[in-house]
Design an enzyme around this catalytic site. Structure first.
Site, PDB file in Angstrom:
ATOM      1  N   LYS A  13       1.582  -7.659  15.666  1.00 46.25           N
ATOM      2  CA  LYS A  13       0.805  -6.464  16.041  1.00 46.25           C
ATOM      3  C   LYS A  13      -0.664  -6.632  15.631  1.00 46.25           C
ATOM      4  O   LYS A  13      -1.569  -6.438  16.439  1.00 46.25           O
ATOM      5  CB  LYS A  13       1.373  -5.198  15.352  1.00 46.25           C
ATOM      6  CG  LYS A  13       2.821  -4.909  15.688  1.00 46.25           C
ATOM      7  CD  LYS A  13       3.307  -3.633  15.028  1.00 46.25           C
ATOM      8  CE  LYS A  13       3.365  -3.715  13.512  1.00 46.25           C
ATOM      9  NZ  LYS A  13       4.357  -4.662  12.976  1.00 46.25           N
ATOM     10  N   ARG A  88       5.257   5.379  13.307  1.00 51.46           N
ATOM     11  CA  ARG A  88       6.352   4.549  12.833  1.00 51.46           C
ATOM     12  C   ARG A  88       7.619   5.361  12.603  1.00 51.46           C
ATOM     13  O   ARG A  88       8.613   4.825  12.149  1.00 51.46           O
ATOM     14  CB  ARG A  88       5.921   3.963  11.490  1.00 51.46           C
ATOM     15  CG  ARG A  88       5.961   2.476  11.427  1.00 51.46           C
ATOM     16  CD  ARG A  88       5.398   2.143  10.072  1.00 51.46           C
ATOM     17  NE  ARG A  88       5.595   0.802   9.732  1.00 51.46           N
ATOM     18  CZ  ARG A  88       4.658  -0.131   9.800  1.00 51.46           C
ATOM     19  NH1 ARG A  88       3.467   0.143  10.253  1.00 51.46           N
ATOM     20  NH2 ARG A  88       4.932  -1.338   9.405  1.00 51.46           N
ATOM     21  N   ARG A 127       2.543 -16.456   6.309  1.00 55.40           N
ATOM     22  CA  ARG A 127       1.300 -15.704   6.550  1.00 55.40           C
ATOM     23  C   ARG A 127       0.453 -15.651   5.279  1.00 55.40           C
ATOM     24  O   ARG A 127       0.955 -15.473   4.188  1.00 55.40           O
ATOM     25  CB  ARG A 127       1.625 -14.277   6.993  1.00 55.40           C
ATOM     26  CG  ARG A 127       0.356 -13.418   7.086  1.00 55.40           C
ATOM     27  CD  ARG A 127       0.588 -12.102   7.744  1.00 55.40           C
ATOM     28  NE  ARG A 127       1.545 -11.255   7.076  1.00 55.40           N
ATOM     29  CZ  ARG A 127       1.964 -10.079   7.554  1.00 55.40           C
ATOM     30  NH1 ARG A 127       1.505  -9.654   8.706  1.00 55.40           N
ATOM     31  NH2 ARG A 127       2.831  -9.363   6.899  1.00 55.40           N
ATOM     32  N   ARG A 160       0.684 -11.496   0.995  1.00 52.58           N
ATOM     33  CA  ARG A 160       0.791 -10.051   0.758  1.00 52.58           C
ATOM     34  C   ARG A 160       1.946  -9.756  -0.192  1.00 52.58           C
ATOM     35  O   ARG A 160       2.980 -10.417  -0.115  1.00 52.58           O
ATOM     36  CB  ARG A 160       1.032  -9.329   2.096  1.00 52.58           C
ATOM     37  CG  ARG A 160      -0.241  -8.817   2.725  1.00 52.58           C
ATOM     38  CD  ARG A 160      -0.075  -8.341   4.133  1.00 52.58           C
ATOM     39  NE  ARG A 160       1.038  -7.433   4.383  1.00 52.58           N
ATOM     40  CZ  ARG A 160       1.273  -6.850   5.565  1.00 52.58           C
ATOM     41  NH1 ARG A 160       0.453  -7.070   6.574  1.00 52.58           N
ATOM     42  NH2 ARG A 160       2.294  -6.048   5.733  1.00 52.58           N
ATOM     43  N   ARG A 171      11.874  -4.192   4.452  1.00 52.11           N
ATOM     44  CA  ARG A 171      11.009  -3.716   5.549  1.00 52.11           C
ATOM     45  C   ARG A 171      11.759  -3.762   6.880  1.00 52.11           C
ATOM     46  O   ARG A 171      11.611  -2.870   7.707  1.00 52.11           O
ATOM     47  CB  ARG A 171       9.733  -4.565   5.625  1.00 52.11           C
ATOM     48  CG  ARG A 171       8.772  -4.251   4.493  1.00 52.11           C
ATOM     49  CD  ARG A 171       7.746  -5.335   4.324  1.00 52.11           C
ATOM     50  NE  ARG A 171       6.887  -5.522   5.470  1.00 52.11           N
ATOM     51  CZ  ARG A 171       6.207  -6.648   5.709  1.00 52.11           C
ATOM     52  NH1 ARG A 171       6.310  -7.662   4.879  1.00 52.11           N
ATOM     53  NH2 ARG A 171       5.437  -6.735   6.760  1.00 52.11           N
TER      54      ARG A 171
HETATM   55  P1  AP5 Z   1       0.778 -10.299  12.192  1.00 51.55           P
HETATM   56  O1  AP5 Z   1      -0.125 -10.149  13.355  1.00 51.55           O
HETATM   57  O2  AP5 Z   1       0.189 -10.206  10.839  1.00 51.55           O
HETATM   58  O3  AP5 Z   1       2.065  -9.364  12.354  1.00 51.55           O
HETATM   59  P2  AP5 Z   1       2.199  -7.778  12.216  1.00 51.55           P
HETATM   60  O4  AP5 Z   1       3.106  -7.323  13.305  1.00 51.55           O
HETATM   61  O5  AP5 Z   1       0.860  -7.130  12.100  1.00 51.55           O
HETATM   62  O6  AP5 Z   1       3.007  -7.740  10.865  1.00 51.55           O
HETATM   63  P3  AP5 Z   1       2.838  -6.772   9.598  1.00 51.55           P
HETATM   64  O7  AP5 Z   1       3.621  -7.417   8.488  1.00 51.55           O
HETATM   65  O8  AP5 Z   1       1.409  -6.468   9.350  1.00 51.55           O
HETATM   66  O9  AP5 Z   1       3.593  -5.532  10.111  1.00 51.55           O
HETATM   67  P4  AP5 Z   1       4.124  -4.385   9.274  1.00 51.55           P
HETATM   68  O10 AP5 Z   1       4.362  -3.391  10.337  1.00 51.55           O
HETATM   69  O11 AP5 Z   1       5.289  -4.742   8.434  1.00 51.55           O
HETATM   70  O12 AP5 Z   1       2.975  -4.121   8.209  1.00 51.55           O
HETATM   71  P5  AP5 Z   1       1.762  -3.074   8.159  1.00 51.55           P
HETATM   72  O13 AP5 Z   1       0.606  -3.739   7.537  1.00 51.55           O
HETATM   73  O14 AP5 Z   1       1.589  -2.385   9.439  1.00 51.55           O
HETATM   74  O15 AP5 Z   1       1.502 -11.738  12.356  1.00 51.55           O
HETATM   75  C1  AP5 Z   1       2.387 -12.221  11.375  1.00 51.55           C
HETATM   76  C2  AP5 Z   1       2.170 -13.729  11.191  1.00 51.55           C
HETATM   77  O16 AP5 Z   1       2.579 -14.405  12.373  1.00 51.55           O
HETATM   78  C3  AP5 Z   1       0.727 -14.158  10.960  1.00 51.55           C
HETATM   79  O17 AP5 Z   1       0.726 -15.224  10.046  1.00 51.55           O
HETATM   80  C4  AP5 Z   1       0.236 -14.597  12.354  1.00 51.55           C
HETATM   81  O18 AP5 Z   1      -0.746 -15.604  12.252  1.00 51.55           O
HETATM   82  C5  AP5 Z   1       1.513 -15.140  12.971  1.00 51.55           C
HETATM   83  N1  AP5 Z   1       1.635 -14.856  14.402  1.00 51.55           N
HETATM   84  C6  AP5 Z   1       1.314 -13.701  15.048  1.00 51.55           C
HETATM   85  N2  AP5 Z   1       1.601 -13.800  16.348  1.00 51.55           N
HETATM   86  C7  AP5 Z   1       2.159 -15.028  16.527  1.00 51.55           C
HETATM   87  C8  AP5 Z   1       2.696 -15.723  17.649  1.00 51.55           C
HETATM   88  N3  AP5 Z   1       2.738 -15.166  18.869  1.00 51.55           N
HETATM   89  N4  AP5 Z   1       3.190 -16.969  17.472  1.00 51.55           N
HETATM   90  C9  AP5 Z   1       3.184 -17.523  16.253  1.00 51.55           C
HETATM   91  N5  AP5 Z   1       2.689 -16.932  15.142  1.00 51.55           N
HETATM   92  C10 AP5 Z   1       2.177 -15.706  15.276  1.00 51.55           C
HETATM   93  O19 AP5 Z   1       2.364  -2.012   7.118  1.00 51.55           O
HETATM   94  C11 AP5 Z   1       2.595  -2.397   5.776  1.00 51.55           C
HETATM   95  C12 AP5 Z   1       3.285  -1.252   5.048  1.00 51.55           C
HETATM   96  O20 AP5 Z   1       2.428  -0.088   5.034  1.00 51.55           O
HETATM   97  C13 AP5 Z   1       4.598  -0.765   5.667  1.00 51.55           C
HETATM   98  O21 AP5 Z   1       5.708  -1.523   5.261  1.00 51.55           O
HETATM   99  C14 AP5 Z   1       4.641   0.691   5.144  1.00 51.55           C
HETATM  100  O22 AP5 Z   1       5.100   0.734   3.834  1.00 51.55           O
HETATM  101  C15 AP5 Z   1       3.172   1.113   5.172  1.00 51.55           C
HETATM  102  N6  AP5 Z   1       2.826   1.761   6.453  1.00 51.55           N
HETATM  103  C16 AP5 Z   1       2.009   1.273   7.426  1.00 51.55           C
HETATM  104  N7  AP5 Z   1       1.954   2.115   8.459  1.00 51.55           N
HETATM  105  C17 AP5 Z   1       2.752   3.161   8.147  1.00 51.55           C
HETATM  106  C18 AP5 Z   1       3.132   4.341   8.834  1.00 51.55           C
HETATM  107  N8  AP5 Z   1       2.686   4.630  10.064  1.00 51.55           N
HETATM  108  N9  AP5 Z   1       3.981   5.208   8.215  1.00 51.55           N
HETATM  109  C19 AP5 Z   1       4.451   4.963   6.987  1.00 51.55           C
HETATM  110  N10 AP5 Z   1       4.147   3.843   6.284  1.00 51.55           N
HETATM  111  C20 AP5 Z   1       3.305   2.955   6.867  1.00 51.55           C
HETATM  112 MG    MG Z   2      -0.144  -6.119  10.585  1.00 54.37          MG
END
Ligand code: AP5
Ligand code: MG
Length: 217
Positions: A13, A88, A127, A160, A171
């Site tokens: 994402k 979410r 990552r 992270r 998660r």
């Molecule tokens: P990356 O692009 O970083 O993936 P991502 O989908 O953004 O993964 P996240 O871990 O950030 O998602 P998340 O939803 O768990 O965390 P968030 O920060 O939103 O890609 C991942 C890796 O793969 C990278 O190394 C990249 O280079 C590689 N990659 C990407 N695309 C690729 C491809 N096509 N091919 C190969 N490699 C690839 O949230 C963190 C925490 O915050 C949550 O757990 C929760 O506790 C809290 N939080 C956030 N939003 C909310 C909400 N709305 N409500 C409640 N709690 C929330």
């Molecule tokens: Mg992310």
């Protein structure tokens, strides 16, 4: 245009959101990034968020919803935004619909990035992120050019806290329980499109752009 990126942890994402925001010239709003910035600054919100994030749980809805609404009210969101990681939960989705309706807007499209869970676990363990400018790397296929120094700002990139194996599993569980039901929610509304998040970053982004074009966005 308001676009939301939906998908499991590590689906890509953030990676795609940065590129789409650049192409469309609209801001990228990541609730995860907002929380992590607050954790780094040691704010009250950061302390609260850390207690949930580091345990693989979602931050409570009421906190998250008001943060996003405040962000969406900012002038730079006038022409739209890319929402990454929000909504979410069904409650967050309903609150967003209500908020946008009040602003005379709507969520135009939801892109569900689909990918196999086994590949995601590998991605998350490889990552590395820049704690300063939030750039994201993958030690295998997208490493920083000079060791662990961020290409943009030179800061050492890190794992992270929530990318440790036991937290990754929590998660996923939280994703299946709370977030996956949004797929049906948006399908029923008719604004969900699917994009395969595999075969490398460029191919995944192309899949998304193609899906958007095919739906006349
Ligand atoms: P990356 O692009 O970083 O993936 P991502 O989908 O953004 O993964 P996240 O871990 O950030 O998602 P998340 O939803 O768990 O965390 P968030 O920060 O939103 O890609 C991942 C890796 O793969 C990278 O190394 C990249 O280079 C590689 N990659 C990407 N695309 C690729 C491809 N096509 N091919 C190969 N490699 C690839 O949230 C963190 C925490 O915050 C949550 O757990 C929760 O506790 C809290 N939080 C956030 N939003 C909310 C909400 N709305 N409500 C409640 N709690 C929330
Ligand atoms: Mg992310």
């Amino acid at each position: 245009m308001i676009i939301m990126l939906l998908g499991a942890p590590g689906a890509g994402k953030g990676t795609q959101a940065v590129k789409l925001a650049d192409i469309l010239n609209i801001p990228h709003i990541s609730t995860g990034d907002i929380f992590r910035a607050n954790i780094k600054e040691g704010t009250e919100l950061g302390k609260l968020a850390a207690s949930y994030i580091n345990d693989g749980k979602l931050v409570p809805d009421e906190v998250t919803v008001s943060i996003v609404e405040d962000r969406l009210r900012k002038p730079d969101c006038q022409n739209g935004a890319i929402l990454d990681g929000f909504p979410r939960t069904i409650y967050q989705a309903e609150m967003l619909d209500k908020f946008l309706a009040g602003e005379g807007k709507k969520l135009d499209v939801v892109i569900n990035i689909v990918i196999d869970e086994k590949e995601i676990t590998e991605r998350l363990s490889q990552r590395r992120v820049c704690p300063e400018c939030k750039a994201t790397y993958h030690l295998g296929h997208r490493p920083p050019k000079n060791g662990l120094a961020c290409d943009n700002c030179g800061t050492e990139v890190i794992l992270r806290d929530d990318d440790k194996p036991d937290v990754i599993q929590k998660r996923f569980k939280e994703y299946h329980e709370s977030t996956e039901p949004l797929v049906e929610y948006y399908k029923a509304k008719g604004n969900l499109i699917e994009s395969r998040g595999v075969n490398g970053i460029e191919q995944s982004l192309n899949n998304t752009i193609r899906a958007l074009i095919m739906r006349n966005f």
